[in-house]
Design a protein around this motif. Structure first.
Motif, mmCIF file in Angstrom:
data_model
loop_
_atom_site.group_PDB
_atom_site.id
_atom_site.type_symbol
_atom_site.label_atom_id
_atom_site.label_comp_id
_atom_site.label_asym_id
_atom_site.label_seq_id
_atom_site.Cartn_x
_atom_site.Cartn_y
_atom_site.Cartn_z
ATOM 1 N N LEU A 140 0.794 -1.190 0.054
ATOM 2 C CA LEU A 140 0.015 0.156 -0.115
ATOM 3 C C LEU A 140 0.783 1.279 -0.093
ATOM 4 O O LEU A 140 2.061 1.257 0.504
ATOM 5 N N PRO A 141 0.219 2.217 -0.460
ATOM 6 C CA PRO A 141 1.017 3.779 -0.368
ATOM 7 C C PRO A 141 1.250 3.959 1.141
ATOM 8 O O PRO A 141 0.104 3.713 2.082
ATOM 9 N N VAL A 142 2.184 4.700 1.600
ATOM 10 C CA VAL A 142 2.568 4.953 2.958
ATOM 11 C C VAL A 142 2.330 6.432 3.226
ATOM 12 O O VAL A 142 3.079 7.365 2.274
ATOM 13 N N VAL A 143 1.523 6.818 3.965
ATOM 14 C CA VAL A 143 1.274 8.432 4.116
ATOM 15 C C VAL A 143 2.059 8.715 5.511
ATOM 16 O O VAL A 143 1.706 8.184 6.649
ATOM 17 N N PRO A 144 2.931 9.528 5.584
ATOM 18 C CA PRO A 144 3.922 9.884 6.423
ATOM 19 C C PRO A 144 3.140 11.055 7.372
ATOM 20 O O PRO A 144 2.742 11.982 6.739
ATOM 21 N N VAL A 145 2.908 10.836 8.537
ATOM 22 C CA VAL A 145 2.374 12.012 9.265
ATOM 23 C C VAL A 145 3.279 12.588 10.595
ATOM 24 O O VAL A 145 3.692 11.786 11.183
ATOM 25 N N LEU A 146 3.236 13.839 10.346
ATOM 26 C CA LEU A 146 4.224 14.515 11.630
ATOM 27 C C LEU A 146 3.168 14.953 12.667
ATOM 28 O O LEU A 146 1.966 15.642 12.477
ATOM 29 N N VAL A 147 3.636 14.910 13.923
ATOM 30 C CA VAL A 147 2.796 15.428 15.132
ATOM 31 C C VAL A 147 3.567 16.218 16.177
ATOM 32 O O VAL A 147 4.660 15.760 16.472
ATOM 33 N N SER A 148 2.944 17.097 16.636
ATOM 34 C CA SER A 148 3.837 17.767 17.904
ATOM 35 C C SER A 148 2.681 17.806 18.965
ATOM 36 O O SER A 148 2.283 18.783 19.477
ATOM 37 N N SER A 149 2.705 16.703 19.808
ATOM 38 C CA SER A 149 1.572 16.549 20.791
ATOM 39 C C SER A 149 2.488 16.512 22.257
ATOM 40 O O SER A 149 1.804 16.552 23.075
ATOM 41 N N GLY A 150 3.683 16.330 22.117
ATOM 42 C CA GLY A 150 4.271 16.108 23.361
ATOM 43 C C GLY A 150 4.454 17.216 24.241
ATOM 44 O O GLY A 150 4.426 17.286 25.420
ATOM 45 N N HIS A 151 4.405 18.457 23.741
ATOM 46 C CA HIS A 151 4.529 19.565 24.628
ATOM 47 C C HIS A 151 3.088 19.931 25.336
ATOM 48 O O HIS A 151 2.931 20.499 26.423
ATOM 49 N N CYS A 152 1.981 19.284 24.911
ATOM 50 C CA CYS A 152 0.726 19.459 25.734
ATOM 51 C C CYS A 152 0.422 18.157 26.501
ATOM 52 O O CYS A 152 -0.128 18.452 27.275
ATOM 53 N N TRP A 153 0.908 17.052 25.819
ATOM 54 C CA TRP A 153 0.523 15.786 26.453
ATOM 55 C C TRP A 153 1.706 15.053 26.826
ATOM 56 O O TRP A 153 1.987 14.088 25.932
ATOM 57 N N PRO A 154 2.774 15.359 27.581
ATOM 58 C CA PRO A 154 4.093 14.738 27.940
ATOM 59 C C PRO A 154 3.857 13.284 28.036
ATOM 60 O O PRO A 154 2.795 12.847 28.896
ATOM 61 N N PRO A 155 4.725 12.515 27.563
ATOM 62 C CA PRO A 155 4.591 11.220 27.538
ATOM 63 C C PRO A 155 4.649 10.405 28.984
ATOM 64 O O PRO A 155 4.443 9.474 29.455
ATOM 65 N N THR A 156 5.633 11.207 29.795
ATOM 66 C CA THR A 156 5.683 10.686 31.136
ATOM 67 C C THR A 156 4.932 11.512 32.291
ATOM 68 O O THR A 156 5.412 11.373 33.350
ATOM 69 N N SER A 157 3.912 11.988 32.051
ATOM 70 C CA SER A 157 3.328 13.223 33.084
ATOM 71 C C SER A 157 1.651 12.780 32.780
ATOM 72 O O SER A 157 1.138 12.608 31.809
#
Length: 194
Positions: A140-157
């Protein structure tokens, strides 16, 4: 099948917006193909594992096995057909997961994988080779997606912080190109500035 999940996400999104001050800006939706596709996304937080379901056409997501044991979220993940991946499992276990993904794609579902694995900006540049195996398997074609969620929803908090989460959908990578060329292009795309 998706009503309960979409309803849950709408309520949670309203809480994030009006209580936490988190907004979402999505660009590049014109890059989503009409035919089924594989989404390969950056992974900064749990936000994208939840909201890409509603924002990107209910894809079948490859998620770490632990997610399926979480209260409510695990139930919803099973109900919508997400696929558990044992990160410490054998090659055979990975093949089984990818075979389930191929079946979902053949049934017309889009697929979602986080090729950098574990959440967090430090992982952005390191692609796991499994994404290339999946790419060749599903064709299948691959759709790359960029996301900037870490500053609002930190992975360790547990805390959520006000701000804008940006999602940028890049032009798709066609099916059938050489594995090394595919990995080079995907790596370059996923390390692009959002």
């Amino acid at each position: 099948m998706f009503f309960a999940t979409d309803f849950f996400l709408k309520i949670q999104a309203a809480i994030l917006r009006y209580v936490c001050g988190i907004t979402v800006n999505i660009s590049g939706t014109e890059n989503l193909p009409q035919e089924p596709y594989l989404i390969a996304s950056q992974h900064e937080s749990s936000w994208e594992t939840l909201y890409f379901h509603a924002l990107l056409g209910h894809p079948t997501m490859f998620a770490k096995r632990e997610v399926f044991s979480y209260p409510l979220v695990g139930f919803l993940a099973r109900r919508v057909g997400h696929i558990p991946v044992d990160r410490n499992g054998s090659v055979d276990a990975m093949r089984t997961s990818f075979a389930k993904g191929k079946q979902a794609a053949q049934a017309g579902r889009n697929l979602l994988i986080f090729p950098t694995g574990t959440r967090g900006p430090a992982q952005k540049a390191k692609l796991h080779s499994g994404v290339a195996v999946l790419y060749q398997l599903v064709d299948l074609p691959v759709v790359p997606v960029l996301v900037s969620s870490g500053h609002c929803w930190p992975p360790t908090s547990i805390w959520k912080y006000a701000g804008e989460i940006r999602v940028r959908i890049l032009p798709s990578i066609p099916a059938g190109i050489h594995r090394r060329d595919f990995l080079d292009r995907l790596s370059k795309d996923l390390t692009t500035q959002i």
